[in-house]
Design an enzyme around this catalytic site. Structure first.
Site, PDB file in Angstrom:
ATOM      1  N   GLU A  73     -65.068  14.534 -93.641  1.00 56.98           N
ATOM      2  CA  GLU A  73     -66.265  15.310 -93.247  1.00 56.98           C
ATOM      3  C   GLU A  73     -67.322  15.131 -94.332  1.00 56.98           C
ATOM      4  OE1 GLU A  73     -67.550  17.246 -90.533  1.00 56.98           O
ATOM      5  OE2 GLU A  73     -69.223  17.027 -91.926  1.00 56.98           O
ATOM      6  N   LYS A  76     -75.588  32.755 -82.601  1.00 50.05           N
ATOM      7  CA  LYS A  76     -75.110  34.021 -82.025  1.00 50.05           C
ATOM      8  C   LYS A  76     -75.351  35.172 -82.993  1.00 50.05           C
ATOM      9  CE  LYS A  76     -74.787  31.614 -79.182  1.00 50.05           C
ATOM     10  NZ  LYS A  76     -74.929  30.179 -79.010  1.00 50.05           N
ATOM     11  N   THR A  85     -67.182  12.796 -84.250  1.00 46.02           N
ATOM     12  CA  THR A  85     -68.392  12.852 -85.086  1.00 46.02           C
ATOM     13  C   THR A  85     -69.520  13.676 -84.487  1.00 46.02           C
ATOM     14  OG1 THR A  85     -68.919  10.702 -84.121  1.00 46.02           O
ATOM     15  CG2 THR A  85     -67.962  10.692 -86.319  1.00 46.02           C
ATOM     16  N   GLY A 144     -83.291  26.005 -76.159  1.00 43.29           N
ATOM     17  CA  GLY A 144     -84.654  26.541 -76.054  1.00 43.29           C
ATOM     18  C   GLY A 144     -84.649  28.003 -75.646  1.00 43.29           C
ATOM     19  N   HIS A 153     -61.757  50.175 -63.571  1.00 48.90           N
ATOM     20  CA  HIS A 153     -63.034  50.804 -63.254  1.00 48.90           C
ATOM     21  C   HIS A 153     -63.430  51.761 -64.369  1.00 48.90           C
ATOM     22  CE1 HIS A 153     -66.187  52.686 -60.880  1.00 48.90           C
ATOM     23  NE2 HIS A 153     -65.704  53.871 -61.257  1.00 48.90           N
TER      24      HIS A 153
HETATM   25  P1  FAD Z   1     -69.723  18.577 -84.304  1.00 46.03           P
HETATM   26  O1  FAD Z   1     -69.545  20.028 -84.308  1.00 46.03           O
HETATM   27  O2  FAD Z   1     -71.103  18.038 -84.203  1.00 46.03           O
HETATM   28  O3  FAD Z   1     -69.009  18.047 -85.637  1.00 46.03           O
HETATM   29  C1  FAD Z   1     -69.036  16.728 -86.009  1.00 46.03           C
HETATM   30  C2  FAD Z   1     -68.909  16.653 -87.509  1.00 46.03           C
HETATM   31  O4  FAD Z   1     -68.707  15.288 -87.857  1.00 46.03           O
HETATM   32  C3  FAD Z   1     -70.162  17.090 -88.247  1.00 46.03           C
HETATM   33  O5  FAD Z   1     -69.850  18.094 -89.173  1.00 46.03           O
HETATM   34  C4  FAD Z   1     -70.627  15.829 -88.969  1.00 46.03           C
HETATM   35  O6  FAD Z   1     -71.137  16.097 -90.271  1.00 46.03           O
HETATM   36  C5  FAD Z   1     -69.359  15.018 -89.065  1.00 46.03           C
HETATM   37  N1  FAD Z   1     -69.562  13.584 -89.119  1.00 46.03           N
HETATM   38  C6  FAD Z   1     -70.309  12.812 -88.286  1.00 46.03           C
HETATM   39  N2  FAD Z   1     -70.197  11.515 -88.613  1.00 46.03           N
HETATM   40  C7  FAD Z   1     -69.347  11.463 -89.670  1.00 46.03           C
HETATM   41  C8  FAD Z   1     -68.819  10.396 -90.437  1.00 46.03           C
HETATM   42  N3  FAD Z   1     -69.122   9.137 -90.177  1.00 46.03           N
HETATM   43  N4  FAD Z   1     -67.984  10.709 -91.456  1.00 46.03           N
HETATM   44  C9  FAD Z   1     -67.649  12.000 -91.742  1.00 46.03           C
HETATM   45  N5  FAD Z   1     -68.112  13.029 -91.027  1.00 46.03           N
HETATM   46  C10 FAD Z   1     -68.939  12.758 -90.007  1.00 46.03           C
HETATM   47  N6  FAD Z   1     -71.433  25.174 -77.956  1.00 46.03           N
HETATM   48  C11 FAD Z   1     -70.758  26.196 -77.395  1.00 46.03           C
HETATM   49  O7  FAD Z   1     -69.706  25.961 -76.781  1.00 46.03           O
HETATM   50  N7  FAD Z   1     -71.185  27.487 -77.524  1.00 46.03           N
HETATM   51  C12 FAD Z   1     -72.325  27.797 -78.179  1.00 46.03           C
HETATM   52  O8  FAD Z   1     -72.688  28.964 -78.269  1.00 46.03           O
HETATM   53  C13 FAD Z   1     -73.074  26.739 -78.752  1.00 46.03           C
HETATM   54  N8  FAD Z   1     -74.216  27.005 -79.433  1.00 46.03           N
HETATM   55  C14 FAD Z   1     -74.895  25.969 -80.010  1.00 46.03           C
HETATM   56  C15 FAD Z   1     -76.083  26.270 -80.675  1.00 46.03           C
HETATM   57  C16 FAD Z   1     -76.813  25.260 -81.268  1.00 46.03           C
HETATM   58  C17 FAD Z   1     -78.093  25.593 -81.999  1.00 46.03           C
HETATM   59  C18 FAD Z   1     -76.324  23.920 -81.216  1.00 46.03           C
HETATM   60  C19 FAD Z   1     -77.076  22.823 -81.902  1.00 46.03           C
HETATM   61  C20 FAD Z   1     -75.152  23.619 -80.562  1.00 46.03           C
HETATM   62  C21 FAD Z   1     -74.440  24.642 -79.935  1.00 46.03           C
HETATM   63  N9  FAD Z   1     -73.267  24.392 -79.224  1.00 46.03           N
HETATM   64  C22 FAD Z   1     -72.589  25.419 -78.635  1.00 46.03           C
HETATM   65  C23 FAD Z   1     -72.720  23.038 -79.093  1.00 46.03           C
HETATM   66  C24 FAD Z   1     -71.573  22.849 -80.101  1.00 46.03           C
HETATM   67  O9  FAD Z   1     -72.066  23.081 -81.400  1.00 46.03           O
HETATM   68  C25 FAD Z   1     -71.007  21.444 -79.984  1.00 46.03           C
HETATM   69  O10 FAD Z   1     -70.630  21.177 -78.652  1.00 46.03           O
HETATM   70  C26 FAD Z   1     -69.795  21.278 -80.881  1.00 46.03           C
HETATM   71  O11 FAD Z   1     -70.119  21.538 -82.231  1.00 46.03           O
HETATM   72  C27 FAD Z   1     -69.215  19.874 -80.751  1.00 46.03           C
HETATM   73  O12 FAD Z   1     -68.134  19.728 -81.589  1.00 46.03           O
HETATM   74  P2  FAD Z   1     -67.703  18.309 -82.195  1.00 46.03           P
HETATM   75  O13 FAD Z   1     -66.490  18.578 -82.986  1.00 46.03           O
HETATM   76  O14 FAD Z   1     -67.658  17.309 -81.120  1.00 46.03           O
HETATM   77  O15 FAD Z   1     -68.903  17.865 -83.135  1.00 46.03           O
HETATM   78  P1  NAD Z   2     -80.180  20.818 -72.726  1.00 40.26           P
HETATM   79  O1  NAD Z   2     -79.764  19.551 -72.140  1.00 40.26           O
HETATM   80  O2  NAD Z   2     -79.458  22.073 -72.419  1.00 40.26           O
HETATM   81  O3  NAD Z   2     -81.704  21.104 -72.322  1.00 40.26           O
HETATM   82  C1  NAD Z   2     -82.734  20.210 -72.617  1.00 40.26           C
HETATM   83  C2  NAD Z   2     -83.893  20.518 -71.684  1.00 40.26           C
HETATM   84  O4  NAD Z   2     -85.001  19.757 -72.109  1.00 40.26           O
HETATM   85  C3  NAD Z   2     -83.597  20.132 -70.245  1.00 40.26           C
HETATM   86  O5  NAD Z   2     -83.955  21.206 -69.410  1.00 40.26           O
HETATM   87  C4  NAD Z   2     -84.473  18.918 -70.020  1.00 40.26           C
HETATM   88  O6  NAD Z   2     -84.917  18.783 -68.686  1.00 40.26           O
HETATM   89  C5  NAD Z   2     -85.630  19.221 -70.956  1.00 40.26           C
HETATM   90  N1  NAD Z   2     -86.388  18.059 -71.406  1.00 40.26           N
HETATM   91  C6  NAD Z   2     -85.918  16.836 -71.729  1.00 40.26           C
HETATM   92  N2  NAD Z   2     -86.938  16.039 -72.140  1.00 40.26           N
HETATM   93  C7  NAD Z   2     -88.056  16.806 -72.089  1.00 40.26           C
HETATM   94  C8  NAD Z   2     -89.413  16.575 -72.406  1.00 40.26           C
HETATM   95  N3  NAD Z   2     -89.817  15.396 -72.879  1.00 40.26           N
HETATM   96  N4  NAD Z   2     -90.305  17.567 -72.236  1.00 40.26           N
HETATM   97  C9  NAD Z   2     -89.900  18.800 -71.748  1.00 40.26           C
HETATM   98  N5  NAD Z   2     -88.615  19.061 -71.439  1.00 40.26           N
HETATM   99  C10 NAD Z   2     -87.711  18.094 -71.613  1.00 40.26           C
HETATM  100  O7  NAD Z   2     -80.248  20.555 -74.298  1.00 40.26           O
HETATM  101  P2  NAD Z   2     -80.415  21.550 -75.527  1.00 40.26           P
HETATM  102  O8  NAD Z   2     -80.916  22.875 -75.095  1.00 40.26           O
HETATM  103  O9  NAD Z   2     -81.163  20.788 -76.548  1.00 40.26           O
HETATM  104  O10 NAD Z   2     -78.917  21.714 -76.005  1.00 40.26           O
HETATM  105  C11 NAD Z   2     -78.146  20.577 -76.416  1.00 40.26           C
HETATM  106  C12 NAD Z   2     -76.701  20.786 -76.169  1.00 40.26           C
HETATM  107  O11 NAD Z   2     -76.178  21.801 -76.977  1.00 40.26           O
HETATM  108  C13 NAD Z   2     -76.429  21.165 -74.736  1.00 40.26           C
HETATM  109  O12 NAD Z   2     -75.649  20.131 -74.165  1.00 40.26           O
HETATM  110  C14 NAD Z   2     -75.658  22.414 -74.780  1.00 40.26           C
HETATM  111  O13 NAD Z   2     -74.491  22.329 -74.006  1.00 40.26           O
HETATM  112  C15 NAD Z   2     -75.295  22.605 -76.239  1.00 40.26           C
HETATM  113  N6  NAD Z   2     -75.526  24.025 -76.527  1.00 40.26           N
HETATM  114  C16 NAD Z   2     -74.715  24.933 -75.938  1.00 40.26           C
HETATM  115  C17 NAD Z   2     -74.936  26.265 -76.145  1.00 40.26           C
HETATM  116  C18 NAD Z   2     -74.064  27.255 -75.468  1.00 40.26           C
HETATM  117  O14 NAD Z   2     -73.001  26.884 -74.997  1.00 40.26           O
HETATM  118  N7  NAD Z   2     -74.446  28.507 -75.405  1.00 40.26           N
HETATM  119  C19 NAD Z   2     -75.968  26.688 -76.956  1.00 40.26           C
HETATM  120  C20 NAD Z   2     -76.779  25.741 -77.532  1.00 40.26           C
HETATM  121  C21 NAD Z   2     -76.538  24.406 -77.321  1.00 40.26           C
END
Ligand code: FAD
Ligand code: NAD
Length: 464
Positions: A35, A53, A142, A184, A443
């Site tokens: 990592e 959250k 990754t 968003g 309930h």
């Molecule tokens: P990641 O969590 O992206 O982890 C990958 C890790 O690999 C990173 O730490 C990175 O540094 C490391 N890495 C990459 N390349 C290398 C390399 N070559 N060598 C060593 N390390 C490396 N999902 C939900 O289900 N619920 C939510 O509420 C939610 N909220 C989100 C809010 C935000 C703002 C964002 C951005 C995402 C959210 N997601 C949520 C999505 C969720 O974070 C991802 O789906 C999840 O983290 C994916 O897990 P992963 O293990 O595939 O990758």
């Molecule tokens: P998203 O795919 O949910 O939404 C992106 C939005 O941007 C879409 O509605 C798309 O139509 C719009 N869009 C794309 N290009 C555009 C443009 N040029 N101008 C205007 N609108 C445009 O992606 P996200 O909100 O960036 O989230 C990324 C990923 O992270 C998602 O796949 C989501 O599953 C994950 N995530 C999950 C949670 C959760 O589970 N609560 C929270 C945050 C993020």
């Protein structure tokens, strides 16, 4: 001497990678996890699920105190004000406790953390921080990073991505959110609750792509009622930054006259893309698909034998729980057990207020597959929602017409994220709507609305 340094090497310690590493170690395999971040937990724990959250919760409490919800219940608060630094500090504490927790679990399970960026030099060999490490099986976990918008430069001051939006030092007056998806709407909600005007610019005709059509429409109505300005069918053609302010140029997606919007924060949230740059996939002859993802078979093995991939870097929803479940399954496959992930039953939750959740097929998808029956129940008629004076939303249960098997469940409700778990479990067990309708629900609970929606599939709900 052993042939390899490790049985399993996992690249990336997000929810996919850290879970895979712990499960592999539990199964008796000598395991390492590379990592490059300073802390474990990946996007989710460091800059994703967890800090978002934390801010969603804190901003909701603030809004309730500030906007008179407390007062409505007879709780008098005077002079409510915001200490944003304290709010950020509490968020940072939660993140620290959880990332530290993974470090503890690594030690407890004897997973070795290799600190640094891992690059393949062969199918069984990676280089991490200048050191060569060999492993019999390698799991790529990754994750993903923000998709950039061409021509719009993220400076993390005025033009920010989700990471910037989790750490703004002050509440913007006007935030423009590019992309009406999950990020968003969640992070837009945080800053709107804290006092910003928020304008969402969405390219498509509806926000929340992938969600049930009726849910998307209802959510738009609710967000507008909360004060969001939502411009659907609109594209951003440029963002100019000058003196801490941004001018965002937008025009109808279908073409037409451009207009400008002034803002002091612009959040780019148009999706995320898989992380494969610098991984050295070319060294092992592994190609990505046209979406940049690594394709895998049923056992999460890639086209290169002994190399596996899970989580956001692979096709499917980019969700932490999908990555985690794949982490368990890949470790089990590697150790010779059949790992199981049912990709048809992965719940999705948007943690706004109300929460928006779904599992399985949307009504549109289900109709395409054949005849269906749909039952709906409004939260307005749910007694618990009434008692807490929070009645926005509904539950929708979609069942196959002939077999009555549940194909999808959609919920808009203050606690939809919690409610959806029972729907996922019912679907996992192959439940019919009748099975749900005849299950005794406590309930007064919000979950009774799921039972009533299931009864409505048969046309016989009690409370409407
Ligand atoms: P990641 O969590 O992206 O982890 C990958 C890790 O690999 C990173 O730490 C990175 O540094 C490391 N890495 C990459 N390349 C290398 C390399 N070559 N060598 C060593 N390390 C490396 N999902 C939900 O289900 N619920 C939510 O509420 C939610 N909220 C989100 C809010 C935000 C703002 C964002 C951005 C995402 C959210 N997601 C949520 C999505 C969720 O974070 C991802 O789906 C999840 O983290 C994916 O897990 P992963 O293990 O595939 O990758
Ligand atoms: P998203 O795919 O949910 O939404 C992106 C939005 O941007 C879409 O509605 C798309 O139509 C719009 N869009 C794309 N290009 C555009 C443009 N040029 N101008 C205007 N609108 C445009 O992606 P996200 O909100 O960036 O989230 C990324 C990923 O992270 C998602 O796949 C989501 O599953 C994950 N995530 C999950 C949670 C959760 O589970 N609560 C929270 C945050 C993020």
């Amino acid at each position: 001497m052993a042939e390899f340094d490790f049985d399993v090497l996992v690249i990336g310690a997000g929810p996919g990678g850290y879970v895979a590493a712990i499960r592999a170690a539990q199964l008796g395999l000598k395991t390492a996890c590379a990592e490059s971040r300073e802390t474990l937990g990946g996007t989710c724990l460091n800059v994703g699920c967890i800090p978002s959250k934390a801010l969603l919760n804190a901003s909701e409490i603030y809004e309730e105190a500030h906007e008179g919800v407390f007062a409505k219940f007879g709780i008098k608060t005077e002079g409510v004000s915001l200490d944003l630094d304290a709010m950020h500090a509490e968020k940072t504490k939660a993140v620290g406790e959880l990332t530290g927790g993974i470090e503890y679990l690594f030690k407890k399970n004897k997973v070795e953390w290799l600190k640094g960026l891992a690059t393949f030099t062969g199918a069984n060999t990676v280089e991490v921080a200048g050191k060569t490490v060999t492993a019999k099986k390698i799991v790529i976990a990754t994750g993903s990073s923000v998709t950039p918008l061409p021509g719009v430069e993220i400076d993390q001051k005025v033009v920010i991505d989700s990471t910037g939006a989790l750490a703004l030092p002050k509440v913007p007056e006007h935030m423009v959110v590019i992309g009406g998806g999950v990020i968003g709407l969640e992070l837009g909600s945080v800053w709107r609750r804290l006092g910003a005007k928020v304008t969402v610019v969405e390219f498509l005709d509806q926000i929340l792509p992938g969600f049930d059509g009726e849910v998307r429409k209802e959510s738009t109505k609710i967000f507008k009622k909360q004060g969001f300005d939502i411009k659907t069918g609109t594209k951003v053609t440029g963002v100019a930054v000058n003196g801490g302010k941004a001018t965002v140029t937008v025009e109808p997606a279908a073409g037409g006259a451009a207009e400008t919007i002034e803002a002091d924060a612009v959040l780019v949230s148009i999706g995320r893309r898989p992380n494969t740059d610098g991984l050295g996939l070319d060294k092992i002859g592994l190609a990505t698909n046209n979406r940049g993802q690594i394709e895998v078979g049923h056992d999460f093995q890639t086209a290169v034998k002994g190399v596996y991939a899970i989580g956001d870097v692979t096709p499917g929803p980019m969700l932490a729980h999908k990555a985690e479940d794949e982490g368990v399954a890949v470790a089990e496959f590697i150790s010779g057990i059949t790992g199981i992930v049912n990709h048809d039953v992965i719940p999705s939750v948007v943690y706004t207020h109300p929460e928006i959740a779904g599992v399985g097929l949307t009504e549109e998808q289900a109709k395409e597959k054949g005849a269906i029956k749909v039952g709906k129940f409004p939260m307005m008629a749910n007694s618990r929602a009434k008692t807490i004076r929070d009645t926005d939303g509904f539950v929708k249960v979609i069942a196959e017409a002939d077999s009555d098997r549940v194909l999808g469940v959609w919920v808009v409700s203050s606690v939809a994220g919690t409610m959806i778990a029972q729907a996922a479990q019912a679907m996992e067990f192959g439940a019919t709507s009748e099975d749900i309708a005849y299950t005794c629900h406590a309930h007064p609970t919000h979950s009774e609305a799921i039972k009533e929606a299931a009864m409505a599939v048969q046309g016989k709900p009690i409370h409407i």
